[in-house]
Design an enzyme around this catalytic site. Sequence first.
Site, mmCIF file in Angstrom:
data_model
loop_
_atom_site.group_PDB
_atom_site.id
_atom_site.type_symbol
_atom_site.label_atom_id
_atom_site.label_comp_id
_atom_site.label_asym_id
_atom_site.label_seq_id
_atom_site.Cartn_x
_atom_site.Cartn_y
_atom_site.Cartn_z
ATOM 1 N N GLU A 125 52.880 -3.911 -2.515
ATOM 2 C CA GLU A 125 51.431 -5.145 -2.672
ATOM 3 C C GLU A 125 51.486 -6.397 -2.463
ATOM 4 O OE1 GLU A 125 49.310 -7.301 -3.805
ATOM 5 O OE2 GLU A 125 49.393 -5.338 -5.572
ATOM 6 N N HIS A 134 50.482 -9.105 -3.173
ATOM 7 C CA HIS A 134 49.940 -10.558 -3.835
ATOM 8 C C HIS A 134 48.886 -11.550 -3.127
ATOM 9 C CE1 HIS A 134 52.829 -8.424 -6.837
ATOM 10 N NE2 HIS A 134 51.808 -8.443 -7.576
ATOM 11 N N GLU A 185 48.504 -4.049 0.364
ATOM 12 C CA GLU A 185 47.201 -4.732 -0.380
ATOM 13 C C GLU A 185 47.801 -6.043 -0.640
ATOM 14 O OE1 GLU A 185 46.887 -4.916 -5.268
ATOM 15 O OE2 GLU A 185 47.763 -2.916 -4.656
ATOM 16 N N GLU A 231 40.493 -6.636 -6.474
ATOM 17 C CA GLU A 231 40.891 -6.320 -7.801
ATOM 18 C C GLU A 231 40.851 -7.702 -8.221
ATOM 19 O OE1 GLU A 231 45.447 -8.032 -8.761
ATOM 20 O OE2 GLU A 231 45.660 -6.546 -7.800
ATOM 21 N N HIS A 255 42.147 -0.653 -9.592
ATOM 22 C CA HIS A 255 43.280 -1.671 -10.222
ATOM 23 C C HIS A 255 43.299 -1.337 -11.466
ATOM 24 C CE1 HIS A 255 45.497 -5.251 -11.382
ATOM 25 N NE2 HIS A 255 46.381 -5.012 -10.364
#
Length: 395
Positions: free
Chosen positions: A203, A205, A229, A255, A305
């Site tokens: 991830e 972010h 991600e 997401e 997600h």
Amino acid sequence: MLTVNRTRPTTGAGRISRVETLSLGTAWRDFSYVRITTDEGLVGVGEITHPYRGRETSALAEAMGERHLLGADPFDTEEIWHRMYQGDFLRGGDVGGIVVSGVDQALHDIQGRYLGVPVYRLVGGACRDTVPVYANGWYTGPREPDAFARRAVETVAAGYPALKFDPFGAGSGELSRDERRLSVDIVAAVREAVGPDVELFIEGHARFVVHEAVRLLDAVAPYDIGWFEEPLPWTHIDRYAELRARTSIPISGGEHFHNRYEYRRLFETNAVSIVQPDLSMVGGYTEMRKVAALAELHSMVVAPHNSNSPFCTTATAHAAFATPNLKILETFDGLLEPYVFEALRGCLPVTDGHLPLPTAPGIGVDLVDEVFAEHPPTGGFWNMFAPGWEKRERR
């Protein structure tokens, strides 16, 4: 403004007569829901959780109920979706997108309960016998390779053969050499601890500049990463394709987009290989199906997600069963207190990394008001740009 048509014939489900909201406090975040009742006594529930703005989503859901839902036929999902989006001049955005999503879930819940069928039967039927899931939220504790490795082993032993984690701490933009080395060491330690057969997802972010994202992709490539991600902020969506061209690791994301209109640039730029719509943000079942179809058109797979409650896990499972190009579904369920499952009666259990085919009508989950009353919302806030956020210390 678009108005409710109260003269058109309806089904035996009746017309919407009440819209209310409930919120549940947990150590992870406050979970919020919209509950819709018809004058025939049918009840449907949808999740309207926002990480930090639960009061706002609840207030908007109740206001939208008065403007657009009372008196409407709960089977008119496309019309109601359009009425909320255009009639309320939403034009996207997180609070409005979440409310539209939750209302759409609740309408499908009512429809399934009235017809006596699970929601997945209403959105395409079953494409598979079970839905694979991966665990997130498991890496609470010190940001140290050994600590991550221990928790990873425990999570796999609990029945999750796929894990996602953010090894980057509070870093953003560029990482220092020491921070980059520590982040990569964490990834290496997790891979060594769980072995080659466990799927690992990283991830980002949405917080690195392009050259740092390239460095990180190169650095974690030896550890057989299933996807990276959101390596870049979505303000730089045009550069996602550049990253994809420079790595063999699949890039995932999406997401934060709240409808097909916001997804347009993602598809136009071929930004990702794996699309991650969130059922409680993308516009509910009505919009999830359209985004999944667009992903299939662009040779992309879908990994929904889901950083919300077990209700959203179960609700999303219905969409996942009906999605031909599904990859895997996210869940934080293993992180939560036991009373959460008492408050949300009927959630699907995770067994050996999979969710079973639902059998209950509608979404299949009922809210237990007494448990909600015992655990009111707390209004907590996670600051991901503060050192130690991964320890889940409430701020």
